[in-house]
Design a protein around this motif. Structure first.
Motif, PDB file in Angstrom:
ATOM      1  N   ALA A   1      63.782  42.024   7.346  1.00 57.62           N
ATOM      2  CA  ALA A   1      63.450  42.106   7.991  1.00 57.62           C
ATOM      3  C   ALA A   1      61.603  41.946   8.355  1.00 57.62           C
ATOM      4  O   ALA A   1      60.994  41.265   9.697  1.00 57.62           O
ATOM      5  N   ILE A   2      61.101  41.498   7.175  1.00 55.79           N
ATOM      6  CA  ILE A   2      59.526  40.794   7.540  1.00 55.79           C
ATOM      7  C   ILE A   2      59.538  40.115   7.607  1.00 55.79           C
ATOM      8  O   ILE A   2      59.186  39.464   8.619  1.00 55.79           O
ATOM      9  N   CYS A   3      60.073  39.298   6.803  1.00 52.00           N
ATOM     10  CA  CYS A   3      60.709  37.222   7.512  1.00 52.00           C
ATOM     11  C   CYS A   3      60.611  37.247   9.084  1.00 52.00           C
ATOM     12  O   CYS A   3      60.276  36.422   8.758  1.00 52.00           O
ATOM     13  N   GLU A   4      61.393  37.774   9.499  1.00 51.97           N
ATOM     14  CA  GLU A   4      61.940  37.673  10.423  1.00 51.97           C
ATOM     15  C   GLU A   4      61.147  38.291  11.230  1.00 51.97           C
ATOM     16  O   GLU A   4      60.798  37.637  12.546  1.00 51.97           O
ATOM     17  N   LEU A   5      60.189  39.138  11.622  1.00 53.95           N
ATOM     18  CA  LEU A   5      59.220  39.496  12.094  1.00 53.95           C
ATOM     19  C   LEU A   5      58.018  38.355  12.448  1.00 53.95           C
ATOM     20  O   LEU A   5      57.768  37.646  13.121  1.00 53.95           O
ATOM     21  N   LEU A   6      57.621  37.957  10.946  1.00 52.51           N
ATOM     22  CA  LEU A   6      57.146  37.100  10.980  1.00 52.51           C
ATOM     23  C   LEU A   6      57.247  35.648  11.312  1.00 52.51           C
ATOM     24  O   LEU A   6      56.319  34.710  11.631  1.00 52.51           O
ATOM     25  N   THR A   7      58.152  35.094  11.264  1.00 57.21           N
ATOM     26  CA  THR A   7      58.903  33.521  11.862  1.00 57.21           C
ATOM     27  C   THR A   7      58.523  34.134  13.100  1.00 57.21           C
ATOM     28  O   THR A   7      58.085  32.804  13.826  1.00 57.21           O
ATOM     29  N   ASP A   8      58.967  34.660  13.597  1.00 58.54           N
ATOM     30  CA  ASP A   8      59.056  35.010  14.957  1.00 58.54           C
ATOM     31  C   ASP A   8      57.735  35.193  15.827  1.00 58.54           C
ATOM     32  O   ASP A   8      57.232  34.271  16.570  1.00 58.54           O
ATOM     33  N   LEU A   9      56.786  35.376  14.991  1.00 57.07           N
ATOM     34  CA  LEU A   9      55.459  36.148  15.786  1.00 57.07           C
ATOM     35  C   LEU A   9      54.913  34.435  15.183  1.00 57.07           C
ATOM     36  O   LEU A   9      53.825  33.730  16.449  1.00 57.07           O
TER      37      LEU A   9
END
Length: 414
Positions: free
Chosen positions: A18-26
């Protein structure tokens, strides 16, 4: 709208996807599974903060356990990274809550007198007491336009260049870097895990360039330096127009430094060499015959947050003896607030203790962080109205003591 009902908690290994999804989007990136695995290898869940809104990870801030070389010393420093808040949850105070909690936890643990980060947006982190302590130069070298001094047949005979595979040569690189690290302000420590991360060579991150190459200068006494680089092919109607991107260059002495640059600037089919981590006092400017053609462009680099004033000021070394009282304001960490007597001996060693004596110089903790690595003058900050001299002559003496004989060289983005 606020986020008072959004939970901020310590991370767990189960949060990573979930952190990866957040960071790649940001950061508008796309990470392959290989890149995700590499990032996870250095991530420390127990030092990670997660903002959780129901089943949504809406924010994140990480700290890495590493050391940082500062003037004359190596100190534990919380390396802050992977910070962001989802667009759906901005303007609710989540970032402020995470950063305040992170600073409080670092201070409470008492292990790290400073924190350090690279800022994705530089207007954010001064709000939390981070001062811009080191800049860097991005070089874009026109190789046909620059010349280096001719090789000295005596000194150049002391070693030979050897091409190496970076994936299997990190012990060789570490042998050189670890020997030099105590004297290179701005360098972070690297254990085996961090070396593997730095040398990770995912194809998705190459931007069309080749795999990572390595070259080592071997001498009878052992390796004296190395360079890491990759190339990107290019052609025009006039012929080859390739680019070499230098990732890292480490040299134990001036001749090794010169030898490595001779190699990098003479790679076939190349017309430009880029290097993003040159220090502001990089020796290359004093070696080439046309320094303008190095194409130096100023960029920001390390930001320092002083967590423990007494420990931080006692840990580093100074360029001149000093006895002064510094008044520090810190609206986030009360333990830093107040007056501190800084006493520096002839050999540059210091003690810093609380005092009730009148202050000689006053500043915010942000400005103390900016001056901490010895590159930013307290006098320059005073000229900007950010540092106040309370005793005539104290600012000149203090500014001179804080400066260091070599400027920092930030070596990697973390």
């Amino acid at each position: 709208m606020d986020a008072s009902d959004t939970v901020i908690r310590a991370g767990t290994a189960h949060d990573w996807d979930a952190i990866c999804e957040l960071l790649t989007d940001l950061f508008h990136e796309s990470w392959s599974q290989e890149t995700r695995d590499a990032e996870q290898s250095v991530w420390e869940p127990e030092r990670s903060l997660v903002a959780e809104d129901g089943d949504v990870v809406a924010g994140h801030a990480a700290a890495y356990t590493r050391e940082l070389t500062v003037p004359g010393a190596v100190v534990p420093a919380a390396h802050i990274s992977l910070v962001g808040v989802a667009p759906t949850h901005r303007r609710r105070g989540l970032l402020t809550r995470m950063m305040h909690r992170q600073l409080g936890e670092i201070a409470a643990a008492g292990r790290e007198p400073i924190a350090v980060l690279w800022a994705s947006e530089t207007k954010i982190y001064p709000r939390f007491g981070y001062g811009h302590a080191a800049q860097r130069l991005r070089l874009n070298i026109a190789t046909p336009e620059v010349r280096l001094p001719a090789a000295d047949p005596v000194t150049s005979a002391k070693g030979r260049l050897r091409a190496v595979d970076p994936r299997t040569a990190h012990a060789t690189f570490a042998a050189v870097r670890d020997q030099l690290r105590p004297g290179r302000t701005g360098w972070s420590s690297r254990d085996d895990t961090w070396w593997k991360f730095v040398l990770a060579d995912e194809e998705s991150q190459r931007d069309g360039a080749t795999k990572l190459h390595g070259v080592v200068l071997e001498t009878p006494e052992g390796p004296a330096g190395y360079a890491l680089w990759r190339a990107k092919r290019g052609w025009t109607e006039k012929g080859p127009d390739g680019v070499v991107h230098v990732q890292e260059l480490v040299a134990a002495d001036p001749e090794t430094y010169l030898t490595l640059w001779r190699y990098l600037l003479s790679i076939d089919l190349v017309r430009r060499v880029t290097y993003g981590m040159a220090s502001l006092d990089d020796p290359l400017f004093h070696l080439v015959d046309e320094p303008r053609r190095l194409g130096g462009e100023l960029a920001d680099a390390l930001w320092i947050r002083v967590i423990d004033v007494a420990a931080a000021l006692s840990a580093r070394r100074y360029s001149a003896p000093l006895d002064m009282v510094l008044e520090v304001t810190d609206r986030l960490l009360d333990t830093n607030q107040g007056r501190w007597r800084l006493t520096v001996t002839e050999d540059g060693r210091a003690t810093c203790t609380r005092t009730d004596a009148p202050a000689d110089v006053a500043c915010d903790v942000l400005d103390l962080g900016a001056a901490y690595l010895g590159a930013v003058s307290l006098a320059a900050l005073a000229a900007a109205g950010r540092v106040r001299e309370l005793t005539p002559g104290a600012l000149r003496r203090t500014a001179a003591a804080f400066l260091w004989h070599r400027l920092p060289q930030p070596a990697e983005v973390f």
